[in-house]
Design an enzyme around this catalytic site. Structure first.
Site, PDB file in Angstrom:
ATOM      1  N   GLN A 142      49.507  40.683  36.488  1.00 21.03           N
ATOM      2  CA  GLN A 142      48.663  41.308  37.437  1.00 21.03           C
ATOM      3  C   GLN A 142      47.223  40.723  37.186  1.00 21.03           C
ATOM      4  OE1 GLN A 142      49.701  42.733  40.384  1.00 21.03           O
ATOM      5  NE2 GLN A 142      51.913  42.590  39.345  1.00 21.03           N
ATOM      6  N   CYS A 143      46.350  40.795  38.105  1.00 22.97           N
ATOM      7  CA  CYS A 143      44.987  40.534  37.900  1.00 22.97           C
ATOM      8  C   CYS A 143      44.514  41.225  36.706  1.00 22.97           C
ATOM      9  CB  CYS A 143      44.278  40.581  39.204  1.00 22.97           C
ATOM     10  SG  CYS A 143      42.608  40.159  39.337  1.00 22.97           S
ATOM     11  N   PRO A 144      43.716  40.712  35.633  1.00 27.23           N
ATOM     12  CA  PRO A 144      43.152  39.496  35.821  1.00 27.23           C
ATOM     13  C   PRO A 144      43.959  38.421  34.891  1.00 27.23           C
ATOM     14  CG  PRO A 144      41.898  40.856  34.192  1.00 27.23           C
ATOM     15  CD  PRO A 144      43.090  41.631  34.766  1.00 27.23           C
ATOM     16  N   ASP A 163      51.625  37.182  41.759  1.00 24.77           N
ATOM     17  CA  ASP A 163      50.527  37.822  42.072  1.00 24.77           C
ATOM     18  C   ASP A 163      49.804  36.940  43.200  1.00 24.77           C
ATOM     19  OD1 ASP A 163      48.168  39.327  42.754  1.00 24.77           O
ATOM     20  OD2 ASP A 163      47.221  39.071  41.095  1.00 24.77           O
TER      21      ASP A 163
END
Length: 372
Positions: A142-144, A169
């Protein structure tokens, strides 16, 4: 005690800098990829991260130290002066040097029909997908995570080499376009299908990267005032993402935000009165910080951490570790430490101690200033 001098790099002439370079006295303490993207002529590259193990130079000389803006050069100057070297910190760094060069009158071309940015975009549009390219799969991150990992991986490539990235994502489709523009790399192909994003990126030339860094002001500063887990996570996610895009990033931890910097293995510190009461009531570290909503006496925090693990989202300590690895400046507010009775030995060793002046200095060239 600081035993080195600081001067503004813009107070020096080009002739001064050329003389320093010719005598091997001008030292660039940025990372190798930053140095390759652009540096002052004849400067020697000794990254801050290697100074403890490598600086085989003459203690009989005076060395002039610079980085991107002045933060890392100040740390390097302190380290070298403690080791017996005579050093001068060039505040403002390479960014101020570039601004000064740009301000000087330049000869104008007579028949220039497109800008540098337009030329870069035309060149990128003409590039083709190469059959030999590195494959990276960041599915589940997932981000980042995808952007941070891609930023590290592309450092290992040579200009012109390509990498293909697969990410689940879906926000990555937007992130990668912005990242490519900010870093000077080229987005060759981008597809979103079957709940995954596939992107092909070509590493840009050093001149492209240097131009992107300069045009973006290369600065993000964050004040983390909150002592709540979800807000601290947001600050560190933004910070790591900004750093992956090539920006200089600093986070100023003040009041309750200081809890994120506490060591879990901190030595026992004797405290009395209100300091002892604060110590009892405050979280012992980032893992103990509550949620801003639905904390439910710690149950909500436990559920949030469990969901983050299932979704492959980095924990707050892991995000702080990545920030340190990526050379993000973490500043602990000395005034807040004094008021709340938090001692230096209770905080991580890799944290810088400073006041509001340090933070204001970083905001001078920052494009983004956030208060969380």
């Amino acid at each position: 005690m600081v035993r080195f001098k600081t001067v503004q790099i813009t107070d020096l002439t080009d002739e001064d800098l050329q003389a320093m370079g010719a005598q091997d006295q001008l030292i660039d303490v940025r990372e190798a990829d930053e140095y390759e993207a652009g540096h002052i002529e004849d400067a020697l590259n000794y990254p801050l991260s290697t100074l403890n193990t490598k600086f085989p130079l003459d203690q009989g000389k005076t060395y002039y130290i610079y980085c991107q803006k002045g933060g890392r050069s100040q740390q390097a100057s302190q380290m070298l002066s403690d080791s017996g070297f005579d050093v001068i910190n060039l505040n403002g760094g390479y960014e101020a040097y570039l601004s000064q060069q740009e301000a000087q009158p330049q000869p104008q071309p007579q028949h220039q029909s497109v800008s540098k940015q337009e030329q870069t975009e035309v060149t990128a549009s003409e590039k083709t997908i190469k059959p030999e390219r590195k494959q990276l799969n960041y599915s589940g991150l997932q981000c980042p995570g995808p952007i941070v990992n891609l930023s590290q991986a592309i450092k290992q490539l040579q200009p012109g080499e390509q990498v293909e990235v697969i990410v689940t994502d879906l926000g990555f489709a937007s992130d990668i376009q912005s990242w490519a523009k900010q870093t000077g790399h080229h987005l060759i192909d981008l597809k979103t299908e079957d709940s995954k994003v596939t992107a092909i990126i070509e590493k840009g030339e050093a001149s492209d990267q240097a131009m992107s860094v300069h045009e973006s002001n290369n600065g993000t500063t964050i004040v983390l005032f909150s002592g709540e887990l979800d807000k601290a996570l947001a600050a560190l996610i933004i910070a790591n993402g900004a750093r992956a895009a090539g920006r200089e990033v600093s986070i100023f931890f003040t009041f309750w935000g200081l809890n994120a910097l506490k060591r879990t293995d901190a030595p026992k510190v004797q405290k009395k009165g209100l300091e002892k009461l604060f110590d009892f009531m405050l979280p012992k570290g980032p893992e103990s910080m509550p949620l801003s909503k639905m904390n439910m006496f710690g149950l909500g925090r436990f559920m949030m951490k469990l969901l983050m693990k299932q979704k492959n989202v980095d924990s707050l300590p892991a995000l702080i570790d990545k920030a340190i690895e990526n050379d993000i400046k973490l500043i602990a507010c000395t005034m807040s430490m004094d008021v709340m009775g938090i001692k230096r030995e209770e905080l991580r060793d890799d944290v810088q101690i400073g006041g509001v002046g340090t933070y204001i200095g970083d905001t001078e060239h920052a494009k983004h200033n956030l208060f969380i």
